[in-house]
Design an enzyme around this catalytic site. Structure first.
Site, mmCIF file in Angstrom:
data_model
loop_
_atom_site.group_PDB
_atom_site.id
_atom_site.type_symbol
_atom_site.label_atom_id
_atom_site.label_comp_id
_atom_site.label_asym_id
_atom_site.label_seq_id
_atom_site.Cartn_x
_atom_site.Cartn_y
_atom_site.Cartn_z
ATOM 1 N N LYS A 43 0.853 -1.189 0.000
ATOM 2 C CA LYS A 43 0.000 0.000 0.000
ATOM 3 C C LYS A 43 0.892 1.244 0.000
ATOM 4 C CE LYS A 43 -3.404 2.924 0.788
ATOM 5 N NZ LYS A 43 -4.321 3.287 -0.316
ATOM 6 N N CYS A 130 -2.689 10.004 -6.384
ATOM 7 C CA CYS A 130 -3.841 9.683 -5.530
ATOM 8 C C CYS A 130 -4.874 10.806 -5.611
ATOM 9 C CB CYS A 130 -3.439 9.470 -4.080
ATOM 10 S SG CYS A 130 -4.909 9.138 -3.067
ATOM 11 N N GLY A 271 -6.673 -4.234 -9.465
ATOM 12 C CA GLY A 271 -7.175 -3.576 -8.257
ATOM 13 C C GLY A 271 -8.603 -4.002 -7.956
HETATM 14 N N1 OXC Z 1 -5.710 5.784 -5.689
HETATM 15 C C1 OXC Z 1 -4.696 6.019 -4.839
HETATM 16 O O1 OXC Z 1 -3.614 6.340 -5.278
HETATM 17 N N2 OXC Z 1 -4.926 5.903 -3.520
HETATM 18 C C2 OXC Z 1 -6.142 5.371 -3.014
HETATM 19 N N3 OXC Z 1 -7.193 5.388 -3.951
HETATM 20 C C3 OXC Z 1 -6.954 5.512 -5.285
HETATM 21 O O2 OXC Z 1 -7.853 5.387 -6.108
HETATM 22 C C4 OXC Z 1 -6.500 6.041 -1.715
HETATM 23 O O3 OXC Z 1 -5.826 5.713 -0.711
HETATM 24 O O4 OXC Z 1 -7.395 6.889 -1.666
#
Ligand code: OXC
EC number: 1.3.98.1
Length: 311
Positions: A43, A130, A271
């Protein structure tokens, strides 16, 4: 049949999780390690641990997903510790991927310095895309800021590095971004992150379906496959050959994987479909891709990789 060379390392197959899905805790990561995935990634971490956005913040939809997680994670040290412990065991199958997403340029630089100084020997993914942190725009939509950041990064960073990009929608934007990326010794680009700030609604309840940002969130899954394929193809045809591509977006079947490979992706991240189906998806999708290759008489991915035909 699916052997893949990426970042000068060998992987049993091109499949891996997309950062954010099934990789928040050591337990999640261990399940990926035990799965058929050719590689896996942590993550995206920030220097400090984060709770992320209020719940509900992830909803599966018929054709994909919407999320506004807000980068919940257990902090940089937690993941660095994990990847350091696991890079050796994993060495035969290919290196481990470590994703980071700083809240600022300074935070990204600080994390990359720590990675550079550590004995981490895997691949780092810098998430520039993000869409879900209130008040923070996606850095890779700011071309100047992206160029400036990468200039600074490559004054000291010498390990394999890739960038996770948001989707672009204009050919001029592909040209500009590719010209910037081509200046640097990047190992790869990963296209695409979710399509930012979509809005899914429940017409019966007359309501949004996730709490953060009044329901606005990143869209993933089947909805975004054509956009993902376009981004993979656009960068494959514009980037210097040393920069490989990871294709992410709308991969749920062997056919989706085949299409990403045809467009020029070398590794493939899953994903939304991994979130729906769990790590057993890797067994299924490997079989489906092999079946397509058998039907077409292809013996290796190299037989069709990047070879999308024009009309
Ligand atoms: N992309 C990201 O890079 N992070 C996550 N969601 C997403 O779609 C997040 O943590 O919000």
């Amino acid at each position: 049949m699916l052997n893949t060379t990426f970042a000068n390392a060998k992987f049993a197959n091109p499949f891996m999780n997309a950062s954010g899905v099934h990789c928040m805790t050591i337990e999640d990561l261990e399940e990926l390690k035990a799965s058929q995935a050719g590689a896996y990634i942590t993550k995206s971490s920030t220097l400090e641990k984060r709770e992320g956005n209020p719940l509900p913040r992830y909803v599966d939809l018929e054709l994909g997903s919407i999320n506004s997680m807000g980068l919940p994670n257990l902090g940089f040290d937690y993941y660095l510790d994990y990847v350091l412990k696991n890079q050796k065991e994993n060495a035969q199958e290919g290196p481990i991927f470590f994703s980071i997403a700083g809240m600022s340029v300074a935070e990204n630089i600080a994390m990359l310095k720590k990675i550079q100084e550590s004995y981490f020997s895997g691949i780092t993914e810098l998430n520039l895309s993000c869409p879900n942190v209130p008040g923070k725009p996606q850095l890779a939509y700011d071309f100047e800021a992206t160029e400036k950041l990468l200039k600074e990064v490559f004054t000291f960073f010498t390990k394999p590095l890739g960038v996770k990009l948001p989707p672009y929608f204009d050919l001029v934007h592909f040209d500009i971004m590719a010209e910037i990326l081509n200046q640097f010794p990047l190992t790869y680009v990963n296209s695409v992150n979710s399509i930012g700030n979509g809005l899914f609604i429940d017409p019966e309840a007359e309501s949004v379906v996730i709490k953060p940002k009044d329901g606005f969130g990143g869209i993933g899954g089947a909805y975004i496959k054509p956009t993902a394929l376009a981004n993979v193809r656009a960068f494959y045809t514009r980037l210097k050959p040393e920069i490989q591509i990871i294709g992410t977006g709308g991969i749920e079947t062997g056919q989706d994987a085949f299409e990403h490979l045809l467009c020029g992706a070398t590794m493939l991240q899953i994903g939304t479909a991994l979130h729906k189906e769990g790590p057993a998806i890797f067994d299924r999708i490997i079989k489906e891709l092999e079946e397509i290759m058998n039907q077409k008489g292809y013996q290796s991915i190299a037989d069709f990789h990047g070879k999308l035909k024009s009309l």
